[in-house]
Design a protein around this motif. Structure first.
Motif, PDB file in Angstrom:
ATOM      1  N   VAL A 448       0.854  -1.184   0.000  1.00  0.00           N
ATOM      2  CA  VAL A 448       0.000   0.000   0.000  1.00  0.00           C
ATOM      3  C   VAL A 448       0.894   1.240   0.000  1.00  0.00           C
ATOM      4  O   VAL A 448       1.755   1.389   0.869  1.00  0.00           O
ATOM      5  CB  VAL A 448      -0.928   0.012   1.227  1.00  0.00           C
ATOM      6  CG1 VAL A 448      -1.795   1.267   1.221  1.00  0.00           C
ATOM      7  CG2 VAL A 448      -1.806  -1.231   1.239  1.00  0.00           C
ATOM      8  N   TRP A 454      -1.697  10.725   5.394  1.00  0.00           N
ATOM      9  CA  TRP A 454      -2.529   9.594   5.831  1.00  0.00           C
ATOM     10  C   TRP A 454      -2.228   9.222   7.281  1.00  0.00           C
ATOM     11  O   TRP A 454      -3.143   8.900   8.048  1.00  0.00           O
ATOM     12  CB  TRP A 454      -2.264   8.405   4.908  1.00  0.00           C
ATOM     13  CG  TRP A 454      -3.063   7.177   5.242  1.00  0.00           C
ATOM     14  CD1 TRP A 454      -4.351   6.923   4.914  1.00  0.00           C
ATOM     15  CD2 TRP A 454      -2.606   6.028   5.977  1.00  0.00           C
ATOM     16  NE1 TRP A 454      -4.749   5.693   5.379  1.00  0.00           N
ATOM     17  CE2 TRP A 454      -3.697   5.120   6.037  1.00  0.00           C
ATOM     18  CE3 TRP A 454      -1.408   5.675   6.577  1.00  0.00           C
ATOM     19  CZ2 TRP A 454      -3.589   3.883   6.684  1.00  0.00           C
ATOM     20  CZ3 TRP A 454      -1.309   4.454   7.216  1.00  0.00           C
ATOM     21  CH2 TRP A 454      -2.390   3.578   7.264  1.00  0.00           C
ATOM     22  N   ARG A 466      -9.218   5.237   4.352  1.00  0.00           N
ATOM     23  CA  ARG A 466      -9.046   4.605   3.033  1.00  0.00           C
ATOM     24  C   ARG A 466      -7.721   5.056   2.423  1.00  0.00           C
ATOM     25  O   ARG A 466      -7.476   6.250   2.253  1.00  0.00           O
ATOM     26  CB  ARG A 466     -10.195   4.994   2.124  1.00  0.00           C
ATOM     27  CG  ARG A 466     -11.530   4.422   2.509  1.00  0.00           C
ATOM     28  CD  ARG A 466     -12.640   5.028   1.691  1.00  0.00           C
ATOM     29  NE  ARG A 466     -12.328   5.040   0.275  1.00  0.00           N
ATOM     30  CZ  ARG A 466     -13.062   5.667  -0.653  1.00  0.00           C
ATOM     31  NH1 ARG A 466     -14.148   6.330  -0.291  1.00  0.00           N
ATOM     32  NH2 ARG A 466     -12.710   5.634  -1.914  1.00  0.00           N
ATOM     33  N   ASP A 468      -6.734   4.725  -0.653  1.00  0.00           N
ATOM     34  CA  ASP A 468      -6.821   5.196  -2.034  1.00  0.00           C
ATOM     35  C   ASP A 468      -7.018   6.700  -2.110  1.00  0.00           C
ATOM     36  O   ASP A 468      -6.691   7.332  -3.120  1.00  0.00           O
ATOM     37  CB  ASP A 468      -7.964   4.474  -2.757  1.00  0.00           C
ATOM     38  CG  ASP A 468      -9.296   4.687  -2.059  1.00  0.00           C
ATOM     39  OD1 ASP A 468     -10.320   4.797  -2.739  1.00  0.00           O
ATOM     40  OD2 ASP A 468      -9.318   4.752  -0.809  1.00  0.00           O
ATOM     41  N   ALA A 471      -3.383   8.181  -2.160  1.00  0.00           N
ATOM     42  CA  ALA A 471      -2.440   7.538  -3.077  1.00  0.00           C
ATOM     43  C   ALA A 471      -1.463   8.570  -3.642  1.00  0.00           C
ATOM     44  O   ALA A 471      -1.756   9.777  -3.658  1.00  0.00           O
ATOM     45  CB  ALA A 471      -3.196   6.844  -4.199  1.00  0.00           C
ATOM     46  N   ALA A 474      -2.537  11.788  -5.822  1.00  0.00           N
ATOM     47  CA  ALA A 474      -3.952  12.084  -5.639  1.00  0.00           C
ATOM     48  C   ALA A 474      -4.128  13.419  -4.930  1.00  0.00           C
ATOM     49  O   ALA A 474      -3.257  13.870  -4.182  1.00  0.00           O
ATOM     50  CB  ALA A 474      -4.626  10.969  -4.845  1.00  0.00           C
TER      51      ALA A 474
END
Length: 679
Positions: A448, A454, A466, A468, A471, A474
């Motif tokens: 990951v 995060w 999450r 994603d 990422a 992003a």
């Protein structure tokens, strides 16, 4: 006859004393006076009337309480200051005589040493008082721990600050006392809870600091000296309270290699005592240089062994267990119980949440070279992570330096998105010192990849988010302060826009979208109409159908007009009429908020489309205006029934609420434009 009162013997003139008078009374220099006031926590005071407080006609600017200065007269540090002044005179006398060796000897051996232990005990009678005053101490010590060494900031001070800060961080990691963290422009904020006290401090970013000359580092150095002593006391109490030896073992070589947290090794008190007892039993040399069993009388030793073999009474063991249980019950946290049905439900206090404290325990992280290693390592360790790896160039103390280790589950990166590659996991055959290089520059399968934010957001929300959304490459969610709670009618970036805007804003947004659709449709219709119309060139000649125009002109030609002036006048009148009608249409289109088309047919079609589109919008606007007018009238009727005092108070409240609503509306409109631009 009444006794005449002498001026300056009562009132504010007696309660306050100027700084010059205080320095003369203490018989010390001004820098030493500042230093002593910082140590003792005595600050200037502002009298109500400076003229009455000042005994002279000269306007004084700095006043102190007379009782505070009287309190300083009995301070033992004053004697140290006077001894230091006498030593300075001796050194100057030796240098004047040319006795450099004697001056160096005096400076090295006879220099008085100032200790602040008694001041710490005086200013903080209880340990909780010291914890409450720890915010500024930690912020200043972390600041000096990141400064470069200069003539004003000696390396010894920086090393001391770094070591004390690392010891405090180790306690937070061991007890999982860290609660929140926030990244700002100033630095990184941390909040920890120790024995029920919330401690908030600021750590600067790991940038190159430029030491300017407009900062008085002598005063800041005095604060650092006092706060370092305070933090040493606090660390000792914290370490011994959880059964650890203080000071912990420090590895200087690992610290030179950038180990930081890994340069300190924690040891338990019981383990140390066991090792010392074993050394004494084996006949090792104790601290005084003698053998452990050298001067022991054999008869006394046999008697001590006989006493040690006697079993412990059951009642004493039970009483010890009972005392331990009583102590545990006394240390338990109280619970807030609801007394009534309509009473507020209070949050129950808690020491540490097991789930939150072990948030990152099951995972293994790898920190890329572009990420801030120090704060990430501190956060991950504070929340249970035991396996943190990084590249060897970032320093010593990593779990592994191999980026391609299959046990790594998460990798923190702060670079553009990487491409997936099958052979990206092949290690380099010529790797050195346990380091490996990526051959394809891609991602590792099954790992990951997240951005550093995060980690902070997971810590603040107390759960794993999450990955994603974080990422590489992003657009990150907004990083909000965990100490600012959203209020009613305020803008909340975490909620959707539809849940925050009121009815009027929603209707206005819908009307704007409908008008935009009508304008797009009108522009499309105008473009279709212009495609059919003949395009004229710069000289005013028709390009399309030129031959047919020439033929028709040849058939209808009857000769030149006899009166050229009349033809020109008619042309000027027609042109002026066209310009007036075009200007009128432009004004109408501008009032309706629509573009004007030069072609008559398209303008009529566009007018019909715009009229159909804006009729509905005008009706909705009229309804909204009517509703607002009715609400304002109802509000005015209610205000008429209020008293003057309550009406003024209500108007002030309404004014502040309108300001907050306008600010929130601006933020929502800005977000609406951003979302519309992305869409």
């Amino acid at each position: 006859m009444a006794k005449i009162k002498k001026k300056g013997t009562s009132g504010q003139a007696k309660n306050f004393i100027t700084r010059t008078q205080a320095v003369r009374k203490l018989q010390i220099s001004l820098p030493d006076f500042r230093r002593l006031c910082i140590y003792k926590g005595i600050y200037p005071r502002e009298p109500r009337n400076k003229k009455k407080a000042s005994k002279t006609s000269t306007p004084s600017t700095t006043f102190y309480y007379t009782k505070d200065i009287q309190y300083l007269l009995h301070e033992p540090i004053l004697n140290k200051f006077r001894e230091h002044k006498a030593l300075a005179k001796k050194i100057a006398r030796s240098l004047g005589r040319g006795e450099v060796g004697d001056a160096a000897r005096l400076e090295k051996t006879a220099k008085p040493r100032i200790t602040l232990d008694h001041i710490i005990k005086q200013r903080y009678p209880t340990f909780v008082d010291a914890l409450r005053d720890l915010d500024d101490a930690l912020s200043l010590l972390f600041l000096f721990a990141n400064l470069p060494s200069t003539s004003t900031v000696p390396p010894k001070t920086i090393d001391l600050c770094q070591r004390l800060c690392l010891e405090f961080e180790h306690y937070l990691i061991t007890t999982h006392s860290l609660r929140r963290s926030f990244i700002s422009i100033k630095g990184i904020y941390y909040q920890a809870t120790i024995q029920g006290q919330d401690i908030l401090w600021l750590v600067p970013h790991k940038f190159v600091q430029r030491v300017t000359g407009d900062v008085d580092f002598r005063i800041m150095g005095t604060f650092v000296e006092f706060y370092a002593t305070l933090l040493g006391f606090v660390n000792y109490r914290l370490y011994t309270s959880i059964g650890l030896v203080y000071p912990p073992r420090f590895n200087a070589k690992s610290d030179e290699r950038g180990g930081e947290l890994s340069a300190i090794t924690l040891e338990g008190i019981d383990a140390t005592r066991t090792a010392d007892a074993k050394n004494v039993a084996d006949g090792d040399v104790v601290q005084d240089g003698t053998q452990g069993n050298e001067d022991v009388d054999p008869a006394v030793q046999r008697h001590a062994d006989h006493i040690a073999e006697i079993p412990e009474p059951v009642e004493e063991s039970q009483s010890a267990d009972q005392a331990m249980s009583d102590q545990t019950a006394a240390d338990a946290i109280d619970k807030f119980e609801v007394q009534g049905e309509d009473a507020d439900v209070l949050d129950q206090p808690r020491i540490s949440d097991t789930e939150t404290s072990q948030l990152f325990a099951p995972y293994s992280f790898f920190l890329s070279r572009e990420t801030p290693r120090q704060p990430l390592e501190f956060l991950l360790r504070s929340f249970g992570c035991k396996r943190i790896s990084w590249d060897k160039v970032l320093g010593d103390g990593a779990f592994t330096n191999d980026e391609h280790d299959p046990s790594i589950t998460h990798q923190v990166v702060d670079r553009p998105p990487l491409a997936q590659s099958d052979n990206a996991t092949q290690p380099d055959q010529n790797q050195e010192d346990g380091m490996s290089k990526s051959t394809g520059g891609g991602k590792m399968p099954g790992r990951v990849y997240i951005q550093p934010q995060w980690v902070w957001d997971c810590v603040n929300q107390g759960k794993l988010l999450r990955p994603d959304l974080y990422a590489p490459g992003a657009t990150l969610p907004p990083h909000l302060s965990p100490w600012v709670k959203p209020t009613k009618a305020a803008y909340d970036p975490t909620l959707p826009l539809a849940e925050q805007e009121n009815e009027a804003e929603a209707e206005q947004a819908g009307l704007d979208e409908e008008e935009q659709e009508e304008l797009d449709r009108l522009a499309a219709a105008t473009a279709d109409g212009e495609a059919v119309v003949d395009v004229e060139n710069d000289d005013g000649m028709d390009v399309a159908g030129a031959e047919s125009d020439d033929a028709s002109a040849a058939d209808e030609f009857d000769g030149f007009a006899s009166d050229d002036a009349e033809v020109l006048a008619n042309a000027d009148e027609d042109e002026a009429g066209d310009m007036r009608s075009q200007h009128q249409k432009e004004l109408e289109a501008e009032a309706a908020g629509l573009p004007f088309t030069e072609t008559t047919s398209n303008g009529q079609a566009g007018g019909s489309l715009a009229g159909n589109g804006t009729s509905k919008g005008d009706e909705l606007r009229k309804k909204a205006a009517k509703k607002r007018k009715e609400e304002e009238e109802e509000l005015e009727r209610r205000k008429m029934m209020m008293s003057k005092k309550k009406r003024k108070l209500f108007e002030k409240m309404a004014y502040s609420n309108r300001q907050k609503d306008d600010e929130a509306a601006k933020l929502r409109s800005k977000r609406r434009k951003l979302e519309k631009g992305k869409g």
